[in-house]
Write an enzyme that holds these catalytic residues in place. Structure first.
Site, PDB file in Angstrom:
ATOM      1  N   GLU A  24      61.676 -75.339  19.483  1.00 34.33           N
ATOM      2  CA  GLU A  24      62.219 -74.263  18.644  1.00 34.33           C
ATOM      3  C   GLU A  24      61.487 -72.973  18.989  1.00 34.33           C
ATOM      4  OE1 GLU A  24      62.378 -74.801  14.397  1.00 34.33           O
ATOM      5  OE2 GLU A  24      63.654 -76.573  14.541  1.00 34.33           O
ATOM      6  N   HIS A  86      64.704 -68.151  13.681  1.00 31.86           N
ATOM      7  CA  HIS A  86      64.247 -69.241  14.542  1.00 31.86           C
ATOM      8  C   HIS A  86      65.446 -70.047  15.005  1.00 31.86           C
ATOM      9  CE1 HIS A  86      64.348 -71.225  10.599  1.00 31.86           C
ATOM     10  NE2 HIS A  86      64.411 -72.390  11.230  1.00 31.86           N
ATOM     11  N   HIS A  88      67.435 -73.795  15.967  1.00 35.85           N
ATOM     12  CA  HIS A  88      67.567 -75.212  15.609  1.00 35.85           C
ATOM     13  C   HIS A  88      68.319 -75.923  16.732  1.00 35.85           C
ATOM     14  CE1 HIS A  88      67.270 -75.407  10.892  1.00 35.85           C
ATOM     15  NE2 HIS A  88      66.159 -74.997  11.448  1.00 35.85           N
ATOM     16  N   ASP A  99      62.478 -74.007   5.670  1.00 37.31           N
ATOM     17  CA  ASP A  99      63.024 -72.656   5.890  1.00 37.31           C
ATOM     18  C   ASP A  99      63.206 -71.927   4.566  1.00 37.31           C
ATOM     19  OD1 ASP A  99      63.164 -73.378   8.537  1.00 37.31           O
ATOM     20  OD2 ASP A  99      65.300 -73.873   8.467  1.00 37.31           O
TER      21      ASP A  99
HETATM   22 ZN    ZN Z   1      64.632 -74.263  10.427  1.00 40.33          ZN
END
Ligand code: ZN
Length: 147
Positions: A24, A86, A88, A99
Site C-alpha cells: 500500500e 492511500h 487498497h 481508516d
Molecule cells: Zn485503508
C-alpha cells in the site's frame, strides 16, 4: 465540491496496487479552499519513515507535518492540509475501521481552521472519495466522482 488537479490524479493513479505483492502507498492531501470549490493540488508520496505492507500503510507523522508547514509557508497560508490518501489492493475500495479511526483522530487532534477532512482510497479500478466533518457521531460521507 472537490476537485483534483490532473497532476494529482496522475500521481495517485501511479500508485494503484496492480502488481502482485505491491505494498500500500499513501500520504496527505494539500490544497486550497475557494468560495465554491476545494482543489486538491498537492499530495505527499511514500518516503523515509513510512511503514507499509500489502494491507497497511502508516505514514511518518513528522515528515507529513514538515510538508504541511512548507506548503503553508510557501503559499502565504493558502495551501493547507485537507486529508489523507492511500491505496487498497481491491478493485472497489472501501474504508477499513483503521481508516475511519485515522480520520476521526485527525479531526479531533489537529489544530485546524477547517472542520472537515477528505479521505481518498485508490483501488485497482475505482477510487473512493469521502468527506468527514468534525464533531460527535459523524462518519465518512462518500462523494460522487467525476475524475
Ligand atoms: Zn485503508
Amino acid at each position: 465540491m472537490v476537485e483534483f488537479t490532473d497532476e494529482v490524479v496522475e500521481k495517485l493513479n501511479s500508485y494503484r496496487q496492480v502488481k502482485k505483492g505491491q505494498h500500500e502507498a499513501g500520504g496527505i492531501l494539500l490544497g486550497r479552499i475557494y468560495d465554491d470549490r476545494i482543489t486538491i493540488q498537492q499530495i505527499t508520496t511514500p518516503g523515509p519513515g513510512d511503514k507499509s505492507g500489502r494491507y497497511f500503510f502508516e505514514r511518518n507523522v513528522k515528515r507529513a507535518q514538515w510538508f504541511v508547514d512548507l506548503a503553508w509557508r510557501s503559499s502565504n497560508g493558502e495551501v493547507i492540509y485537507l486529508g489523507e490518501w492511500h491505496t487498497h489492493p481491491e478493485p472497489v475500495p472501501k474504508p477499513s475501521s483503521v481508516d475511519r479511526k485515522l480520520i476521526t483522530n485527525m479531526l479531533r487532534d489537529s489544530k485546524m481552521s477547517i472542520n472537515f477532512l477528505f479521505l481518498v482510497i485508490i483501488g485497482t479500478e475505482e477510487k473512493y472519495v469521502a468527506v468527514q466533518f468534525a464533531g460527535n457521531d459523524t462518519s465518512l460521507i462518500k462523494l460522487d466522482q467525476r475524475n
